[in-house]
Design a protein around this motif. Structure first.
Motif, mmCIF file in Angstrom:
data_model
loop_
_atom_site.group_PDB
_atom_site.id
_atom_site.type_symbol
_atom_site.label_atom_id
_atom_site.label_comp_id
_atom_site.label_asym_id
_atom_site.label_seq_id
_atom_site.Cartn_x
_atom_site.Cartn_y
_atom_site.Cartn_z
ATOM 1 N N GLY A 1 -6.961 5.345 -11.733
ATOM 2 C CA GLY A 1 -8.078 5.762 -12.704
ATOM 3 C C GLY A 1 -7.797 5.205 -14.059
ATOM 4 N N ALA B 1 -7.436 5.083 -0.813
ATOM 5 C CA ALA B 1 -7.932 4.498 0.504
ATOM 6 C C ALA B 1 -9.633 5.514 -0.157
ATOM 7 N N ARG B 2 -9.650 6.384 -1.035
ATOM 8 C CA ARG B 2 -11.174 7.339 -1.001
ATOM 9 C C ARG B 2 -12.150 6.327 -1.391
ATOM 10 N N GLN B 3 -11.396 5.063 -2.127
ATOM 11 C CA GLN B 3 -12.439 4.313 -2.510
ATOM 12 C C GLN B 3 -12.648 2.506 -1.507
ATOM 13 N N ALA C 1 -2.427 5.133 -5.833
ATOM 14 C CA ALA C 1 -1.643 5.829 -4.541
ATOM 15 C C ALA C 1 -2.311 5.865 -3.913
ATOM 16 N N GLU D 1 -16.609 -0.028 -11.007
ATOM 17 C CA GLU D 1 -17.505 0.094 -10.439
ATOM 18 C C GLU D 1 -18.152 -0.838 -11.495
ATOM 19 N N GLY E 1 -4.216 -0.412 4.121
ATOM 20 C CA GLY E 1 -2.739 -1.132 3.725
ATOM 21 C C GLY E 1 -3.093 -2.142 4.473
ATOM 22 N N ARG F 1 -11.845 -2.815 -5.055
ATOM 23 C CA ARG F 1 -11.902 -1.321 -5.300
ATOM 24 C C ARG F 1 -9.887 -0.200 -5.257
ATOM 25 N N VAL G 1 -3.628 7.668 -1.709
ATOM 26 C CA VAL G 1 -5.104 8.600 -0.908
ATOM 27 C C VAL G 1 -6.207 8.491 -1.977
ATOM 28 N N HIS G 2 -6.358 7.629 -3.506
ATOM 29 C CA HIS G 2 -6.955 7.210 -4.278
ATOM 30 C C HIS G 2 -7.369 6.434 -3.830
ATOM 31 N N TYR H 1 1.075 -1.412 0.311
ATOM 32 C CA TYR H 1 -0.063 0.112 0.082
ATOM 33 C C TYR H 1 0.648 1.106 -0.021
#
Lengths: 157, 339
Positions: free
Chosen positions: A126, A79-81, A74, A131, A85, A122, A76-77, A47
């Protein structure tokens, strides 16, 4: 008509996916015109920035156990999804759907990962609309229990 | 509790609630430029009059602000929390009807009369590659090079902004790149060299931070966009606002000066969106590990390739130790312990 098959495939893939990626590098070495299922056991979940990588042990086309490497987003992306870790643990069985490398090596760009309990995760960058791709794989029945590892499906109908 | 602190606390609670809603819809907000292109965009504000140089522009604004507002720690604008880049109008400078959505894709037409002939030629070559392969085959960041400016304004990773009376620190998790803005100072370059983020000075005009940056390494506006020269400078005005839905937004009005690359100065507006959803997800900025963990490289044919496990050049993203037999030398103890 494009004479170079690689160029044609890249162009076709870009039309199929149509999603500009945000990675620190180009994704042109991945074949976004096809999606491949690989099933195996997690050996590493990195991660990391600038990209996370999931490593699994899975049979190759000859039935030999190999290390497969899949590139994700990365931190940050991811984590958003909803990925962090501890999302993948060593030894757990996962089913990975990814865009394979053009050169045929045992690697690819992550699209989505199904965990042993059926959870849809996920970790993708990008390059993949995970989904939408997951919904399509479910709709087509490509994630059924009978689905074989290393099965390849075209990215578009 | 002071009224300002109560207001900030209430706003934070509201934003945290909004953040949950943002996170729960499951849609990537900044994973792709197309998503960013849909984010709210304030109007572009051009400089009050044309300026030939960034210095002329900056000095004019400084004089207009009567030397600038002298903030203290209790009055300085607080841009706390995590932020991620939002929308911007930069692609429209260089592409006909250019947006973040079209900037990376084939099909966009290069605007004429913006770049100097050598830079336009190079840009057309770059766009030809986008047309041919679907995207630029190789990005200089692949080898862990710094984004630098102006690319810093767009890179879609997580950022933090710390304002103090004498300095502002703009921190990007990508490549650990921090911009330091020296308030009410003058440019200093004792090293006599350029750098990725250059040298930035600034002043406050009320709640607006005005910045002049120079001595920047040649770079590019972003992948697929034109190159900048070592004469690039920019004047930025940063201000916190609230977008139409009430969310916090940092708005940056910027004018690019680059006499070797631009026929005349060009302006754009960039945004950063507050991301309480990332804070709720537990995101904290760590050291960017590109040098030790990235296995991407430029292949002989100019494309991007990867070293994989088994390749001699492969770097284990979980790190390497010279003392594998010594207890406690693993760089991955949490993952190892949880098996």
């Amino acid at each position: 008509m494009m004479k170079n098959p690689i160029v044609a495939a890249v162009a076709a893939g870009s039309l199929v996916v149509g999603l500009p990626a945000v990675a620190h590098h180009s994704f042109a070495s991945y074949d976004v015109a096809q999606q491949k299922l690989v099933e195996g056991h997690v050996t590493q979940w990195n991660y990391n920035n600038p990209h996370s990588w999931l490593m699994i042990e899975a049979p190759d086309a000859n039935g030999e156990m190999k290390t497969w490497s899949f590139e994700g987003a990365a931190i940050v992306h991811a984590a958003r999804q909803g990925v962090n870790g501890t999302t993948y643990r060593r030894g757990e069985n996962v089913r990975v759907v990814m865009f394979p490398m053009r050169d045929g090596r045992n690697a690819g760009a992550l699209c989505f990962v199904m965990k042993e309990d059926g959870a849809f995760t996920r970790p993708n960058d990008g390059i993949c609309d995970s989904e939408a791709v997951h919904a399509r794989w479910e709709e087509k029945g490509w994630l059924s229990k009978d689905a074989k590892s290393l099965t390849v499906h075209p990215a578009g109908d | 509790m002071q009224p300002r602190r109560i207001l900030v606390t209430c706003a934070a609670m509201l934003l945290a609630a909004l953040g949950v809603a943002q996170a729960q819809d499951g849609k990537p907000k900044d994973a792709v430029a197309e998503e960013q292109a849909k984010l709210p965009m304030p109007a572009l504000e051009l400089p009050p009059k044309p300026f030939k140089t960034a210095e002329e522009h900056y000095r004019y604004l400084l004089e207009k602000a009567h030397g600038g507002t002298k903030h203290t720690m209790s009055t300085i604008p607080v841009w706390d929390g995590l932020w991620a880049s939002g929308n911007n109008t930069m692609p429209g400078i260089f592409l006909v009807n250019g947006t973040l959505s079209t900037a990376w894709k084939p099909g966009a037409k290069v605007k004429e009369g913006v770049l100097t002939p050598p830079y336009e030629k190079q840009f057309r070559e770059r766009r030809a590659e986008v047309e041919k392969y679907g995207e630029q085959l190789y990005d200089r960041l692949t080898n862990c090079e710094y984004p630098g400016v102006p690319r810093w304004l767009w890179e879609p990773y997580v950022k933090e902004f710390v304002n103090m009376p004498n300095q502002s620190w703009f921190m990007n998790d990508m490549m650990n790149e921090t911009r330091r803005i020296y308030i009410n100072g003058e440019h200093i370059n004792t090293e006599a060299k350029h750098s990725s983020a250059g040298d930035s000075i600034g002043f406050w005009d009320g709640d607006k931070l005005v910045i002049w940056t120079k001595w920047v390494n040649p770079a590019d506006y972003v992948r697929g966009m034109p190159l900048t020269s070592n004469q690039f400078e920019m004047v930025e005005t940063w201000q916190e606002r609230h977008n139409a839905s009430g969310a916090r937004q940092l708005v940056t009005q910027v004018t690019f000066y680059d006499p070797l690359a631009l026929l005349k100065p060009q302006s754009a507006v960039y945004t950063h969106e507050s991301r309480p959803d990332l804070e709720k997800a537990g995101v904290r900025i760590r050291n960017w590990e590109c040098d030790s963990s990235s296995n991407s490289y430029k292949a002989a044919d100019g494309s991007t390739q990867f070293y994989l496990p088994g390749d001699p050049q492969y770097k284990n993203p979980r790190g390497f130790t010279d003392f594998p037999d010594l207890p406690g030398q693993s760089l991955n103890p949490i993952f190892d312990a949880e098996q």
